[in-house]
Design a protein around this motif. Structure first.
Motif, mmCIF file in Angstrom:
data_model
loop_
_atom_site.group_PDB
_atom_site.id
_atom_site.type_symbol
_atom_site.label_atom_id
_atom_site.label_comp_id
_atom_site.label_asym_id
_atom_site.label_seq_id
_atom_site.Cartn_x
_atom_site.Cartn_y
_atom_site.Cartn_z
ATOM 1 N N GLU A 244 0.809 -1.215 0.000
ATOM 2 C CA GLU A 244 0.000 0.000 0.000
ATOM 3 C C GLU A 244 0.843 1.266 0.000
ATOM 4 O O GLU A 244 0.353 2.329 -0.381
ATOM 5 C CB GLU A 244 -0.939 -0.001 1.200
ATOM 6 N N ARG A 245 2.104 1.184 0.401
ATOM 7 C CA ARG A 245 2.943 2.388 0.452
ATOM 8 C C ARG A 245 3.179 2.983 -0.934
ATOM 9 O O ARG A 245 3.614 4.126 -1.050
ATOM 10 C CB ARG A 245 4.267 2.089 1.135
ATOM 11 N N PHE A 246 2.915 2.227 -2.006
ATOM 12 C CA PHE A 246 3.061 2.739 -3.362
ATOM 13 C C PHE A 246 1.758 3.309 -3.907
ATOM 14 O O PHE A 246 1.696 3.710 -5.061
ATOM 15 C CB PHE A 246 3.574 1.642 -4.298
ATOM 16 N N GLY A 247 0.729 3.330 -3.093
ATOM 17 C CA GLY A 247 -0.566 3.836 -3.532
ATOM 18 C C GLY A 247 -1.424 2.700 -4.061
ATOM 19 O O GLY A 247 -1.040 1.526 -4.009
ATOM 20 N N PRO A 248 -2.601 3.033 -4.593
ATOM 21 C CA PRO A 248 -3.469 1.986 -5.140
ATOM 22 C C PRO A 248 -2.788 1.259 -6.297
ATOM 23 O O PRO A 248 -2.191 1.892 -7.172
ATOM 24 C CB PRO A 248 -4.690 2.766 -5.638
ATOM 25 N N TRP A 249 -2.876 -0.051 -6.301
ATOM 26 C CA TRP A 249 -2.211 -0.831 -7.336
ATOM 27 C C TRP A 249 -2.762 -0.491 -8.711
ATOM 28 O O TRP A 249 -2.047 -0.528 -9.710
ATOM 29 C CB TRP A 249 -2.302 -2.329 -7.059
ATOM 30 N N GLN A 250 -4.054 -0.121 -8.779
ATOM 31 C CA GLN A 250 -4.653 0.227 -10.062
ATOM 32 C C GLN A 250 -3.972 1.453 -10.663
ATOM 33 O O GLN A 250 -3.742 1.527 -11.867
ATOM 34 C CB GLN A 250 -6.160 0.503 -9.915
ATOM 35 N N THR A 251 -3.636 2.422 -9.814
ATOM 36 C CA THR A 251 -2.969 3.633 -10.286
ATOM 37 C C THR A 251 -1.594 3.302 -10.840
ATOM 38 O O THR A 251 -1.206 3.781 -11.915
ATOM 39 C CB THR A 251 -2.834 4.649 -9.134
ATOM 40 N N VAL A 252 -0.845 2.482 -10.126
ATOM 41 C CA VAL A 252 0.500 2.111 -10.573
ATOM 42 C C VAL A 252 0.418 1.340 -11.885
ATOM 43 O O VAL A 252 1.163 1.602 -12.830
ATOM 44 C CB VAL A 252 1.231 1.299 -9.485
ATOM 45 N N CYS A 253 -0.512 0.411 -11.983
ATOM 46 C CA CYS A 253 -0.679 -0.393 -13.194
ATOM 47 C C CYS A 253 -1.087 0.488 -14.374
ATOM 48 O O CYS A 253 -0.517 0.390 -15.462
ATOM 49 C CB CYS A 253 -1.729 -1.477 -12.947
ATOM 50 N N LYS A 254 -2.061 1.369 -14.168
ATOM 51 C CA LYS A 254 -2.516 2.237 -15.260
ATOM 52 C C LYS A 254 -1.421 3.186 -15.713
ATOM 53 O O LYS A 254 -1.251 3.415 -16.916
ATOM 54 C CB LYS A 254 -3.743 3.035 -14.825
ATOM 55 N N ARG A 255 -0.665 3.740 -14.775
ATOM 56 C CA ARG A 255 0.414 4.656 -15.144
ATOM 57 C C ARG A 255 1.500 3.913 -15.909
ATOM 58 O O ARG A 255 2.069 4.437 -16.851
ATOM 59 C CB ARG A 255 0.979 5.316 -13.898
ATOM 60 N N HIS A 256 1.792 2.684 -15.512
ATOM 61 C CA HIS A 256 2.780 1.883 -16.234
ATOM 62 C C HIS A 256 2.315 1.626 -17.662
ATOM 63 O O HIS A 256 3.078 1.788 -18.616
ATOM 64 C CB HIS A 256 3.024 0.561 -15.499
ATOM 65 N N ARG A 257 1.060 1.233 -17.828
ATOM 66 C CA ARG A 257 0.520 0.991 -19.171
ATOM 67 C C ARG A 257 0.518 2.262 -20.005
ATOM 68 O O ARG A 257 0.836 2.249 -21.189
ATOM 69 C CB ARG A 257 -0.895 0.428 -19.087
ATOM 70 N N LEU A 258 0.157 3.381 -19.380
ATOM 71 C CA LEU A 258 0.121 4.655 -20.082
ATOM 72 C C LEU A 258 1.515 5.049 -20.556
ATOM 73 O O LEU A 258 1.710 5.434 -21.710
ATOM 74 C CB LEU A 258 -0.458 5.732 -19.165
ATOM 75 N N ARG A 259 2.507 4.946 -19.688
ATOM 76 C CA ARG A 259 3.877 5.338 -20.034
ATOM 77 C C ARG A 259 4.500 4.369 -21.043
ATOM 78 O O ARG A 259 5.323 4.771 -21.861
ATOM 79 C CB ARG A 259 4.759 5.427 -18.794
ATOM 80 N N ALA A 260 4.132 3.115 -20.988
ATOM 81 C CA ALA A 260 4.625 2.167 -21.990
ATOM 82 C C ALA A 260 3.948 2.425 -23.331
ATOM 83 O O ALA A 260 4.580 2.331 -24.388
ATOM 84 C CB ALA A 260 4.367 0.735 -21.539
ATOM 85 N N GLY A 261 2.669 2.775 -23.302
ATOM 86 C CA GLY A 261 1.916 3.001 -24.541
ATOM 87 C C GLY A 261 2.286 4.279 -25.265
ATOM 88 O O GLY A 261 2.250 4.339 -26.493
ATOM 89 N N ASP A 262 2.650 5.333 -24.531
ATOM 90 C CA ASP A 262 2.999 6.598 -25.189
ATOM 91 C C ASP A 262 4.500 6.734 -25.428
ATOM 92 O O ASP A 262 4.990 7.810 -25.739
ATOM 93 C CB ASP A 262 2.453 7.799 -24.423
ATOM 94 N N ALA A 263 5.241 5.651 -25.305
ATOM 95 C CA ALA A 263 6.677 5.551 -25.598
ATOM 96 C C ALA A 263 7.543 6.331 -24.612
ATOM 97 O O ALA A 263 8.728 6.530 -24.869
ATOM 98 C CB ALA A 263 6.975 5.984 -27.036
#
Length: 178
Positions: free
Chosen positions: A55-74
């Motif tokens: 939990e110290r990294f925040g909601p797992w959904q946020t981390v997962c979505k941000r990872h997908r977003l940053r991977a998708g926009d290069a």
């Protein structure tokens, strides 16, 4: 390196110009990029599922979505290209390198998957029409069956410089010429 902070302030200062702005043009500010990046790094280091992030990294959904977003926009690709170039320009990279390869076998259930699931022609399954495997799949046929080979090059401090993925029967030399 602490258990909760993976990026130092110096590393964060180098990464900041490569990442999108913390505050979007409209709406509320996003969760702290440092916390999210630490969550992504933690997941890569430990191999845990997204749902099992502490939990110290925040909601797992946020981390997962941000990872997908940053991977998708290069964004992650740009970071992966520019960081080694910056380190080389400042003389931090010693070019005494090591190259190694590892073979990853295709799971038995994926080896005979219909071609409509893999992006190839649908007339024949993969194992019957190996010459028409799409090149971006990096799946090759060797004596052991279908496999993928991962080639990596690291510098003298074991920092990753290059990662190439190719068909399982390929040697290091043919992959490096791509």
């Amino acid at each position: 390196m602490s258990r909760t902070r993976f990026l130092t302030d110096e590393q964060r200062a180098v990464l900041a110009p490569l990442l999108p702005a913390q505050r979007p043009a409209t709406g509320r500010p996003r969760r702290d990029d440092r916390q999210v990046l630490d969550g992504i790094i933690y997941r890569y280091r430990t191999g845990v599922a997204w749902r099992d992030l502490p939990e110290r990294f925040g909601p797992w959904q946020t981390v997962c979505k941000r990872h997908r977003l940053r991977a998708g926009d290069a964004t992650l690709d740009r970071v992966r290209q520019r960081l080694p170039a910056q380190a080389d320009a400042s003389g931090e990279v010693g070019w005494d390198v090591s190259v190694d390869s590892s073979v990853v076998r295709v799971h038995q259930h994926a080896a005979n998957a219909p071609r409509d699931h893999t992006g190839g022609p649908t007339e024949l399954p993969n194992y019957r029409n190996r010459l028409e495997e799409p090149t971006d799949h990096a799946i090759g046929r060797s004596r052991a069956g279908l496999s993928t080979k991962i080639h990596s090059m690291v510098d003298h401090a074991c920092r990753g410089l290059v990662v190439l993925i190719g068909p399982g029967q390929a040697a290091i030399a043919p992959c490096s010429s791509r």
